[in-house]
Design an enzyme around this catalytic site. Structure first.
Site, PDB file in Angstrom:
ATOM      1  CD  GLU A 118      -3.278  -1.033   2.087  1.00 52.86           C
ATOM      2  OE1 GLU A 118      -3.130  -0.259   3.012  1.00 52.86           O
ATOM      3  OE2 GLU A 118      -3.822  -1.815   1.958  1.00 52.86           O
ATOM      4  CD  GLU A 262      -3.969  -6.832   3.233  1.00 55.13           C
ATOM      5  OE1 GLU A 262      -4.612  -6.068   3.436  1.00 55.13           O
ATOM      6  OE2 GLU A 262      -2.797  -6.547   3.640  1.00 55.13           O
TER       7      GLU A 262
END
Length: 339
Positions: A118, A262
């Site tokens: 991220e 995820e």
């Protein structure tokens, strides 16, 4: 000769069946930021008992890598964000990282190296933006130099907040202020035939938008919610995924596959949305759903890693503590099946 042909055909069928079976498997994200968690060896045993054949870890934890030796569990290994500057600084540093954490574990089934998690110009990880691509390049060179380029793919995990205009999904595109960041990464992935890793959470979408129906987020809608030029969307997961595919197509990344690195649902921590029932419903439906494809990419399966194996009570904010499928004593928090 006929006997040889029959044998080869049987082998081909068996190989295809095996590839299809492994492709349909959902994996898990194994984080360790919790108190009283079981040993890595016990975690590997837990995964084997529950037919979990893929795992994502976020750093090269040596006891975990040792426990995975010979386990037949395929691994997504992370280069943590704080390590990016070091591996980006020189090829020698990246070579050392790969030697210590990959080549020294020849009987671990590495599948991906996730370089950074991220990283984005829009969040608290923005300081890593200048070094991410070079870190990816150096790790790729080290992996290729080890003769592992066809076996292990190098990528990075992004958040879906990089996209905009996501409804309908065909309008999805990358935000103008991230294009300079993401487009060179897409070019890197295309060149190396590696997938883009995407952390994809319908939970956070519905938590931030009261207009989204819960059934749409939990895969329980009985009817099409979004019709996009003949493609019907009954769940938010597919809509977010296909919006990201649309963004890739607009950024010269139409050849790329997405791996959902995820996805999960918290069982507590933020009111009525975060319940045991909702977490059980979402995660079981997710595991079942990703055996197939999405409206835009119907051939499937969608390789997906469920977040997370355990609750992690050392994380913040509160919501981040409650994504676990299992308690620290390795008992399932609710009924969950990876079959």
């Amino acid at each position: 000769m006929a006997h040889l042909i029959v044998t080869l055909l049987l082998l081909s069928v068996l190989t295809l069946a095996t590839l299809d079976f492994t492709g349909a498997q959902a994996g898990v994200c194994y984080g360790r930021q919790g108190n009283g968690l079981p040993s890595p060896a016990d975690v590997v045993s837990l995964c084997n008992r529950n037919n979990i054949r893929r795992m994502r870890i976020y750093d090269p934890d040596q006891p975990t890598l040792e426990a995975l030796r010979g386990s037949n569990i395929e691994l997504m290994l992370g280069v943590p964000n704080p390590d990016l500057e070091n591996v980006a600084a020189s090829q020698a540093n990246a070579d050392t990282w790969v030697q210590n954490n990959v080549r020294n574990y020849g009987n671990v089934k590495f599948r991906y190296i996730a370089v950074g998690n991220e990283v984005s110009p829009l969040n608290e990880n923005s300081k890593y933006v200048p070094v991410l691509l070079n870190a990816m390049r150096n790790i790729q060179t080290a992996i290729s130099g080890a003769g592992l380029g066809n076996q292990i793919k190098v990528s990075t995990a992004i958040e879906t907040g990089l996209t905009t205009d996501t409804s309908p999904p065909s309008n999805g595109r990358f935000k103008d202020d991230v294009r300079q960041f993401i487009e060179p990464i897409i070019n890197f992935l295309v060149t190396n035939r590696a997938p883009l890793l995407v952390n994809l959470y319908p939970y956070f979408a519905i938590a931030n938008n009261a207009d989204i129906k819960l059934e749409y987020a939990l895969f329980t809608s009985s009817e099409v919610v979004v019709n996009d030029n003949g493609r019907g969307y009954r769940n938010l997961f597919d809509a977010i995924l296909d919006a990201t595919y649309s963004a890739l197509e607009k950024a010269s990344g139409s050849s790329l596959e997405i791996v959902v690195s995820e996805s999960g649902w918290p069982s507590a921590g933020a009111g009525q949305l975060t319940s045991i029932d909702n977490a059980r419903t979402y995660n079981n439906n997710l595991i079942s759903h990703v055996k197939g494809g999405s409206p835009k990419r119907p051939s499937g399966p969608i390789e997906t890693y469920v977040f997370a194996l355990f609750d992690e009570d050392q994380k913040d904010p509160e919501i981040e503590k409650h994504f676990g499928l299992f308690s620290a004593n390795m008992q399932p928090k609710y009924q969950i099946s990876f079959n």
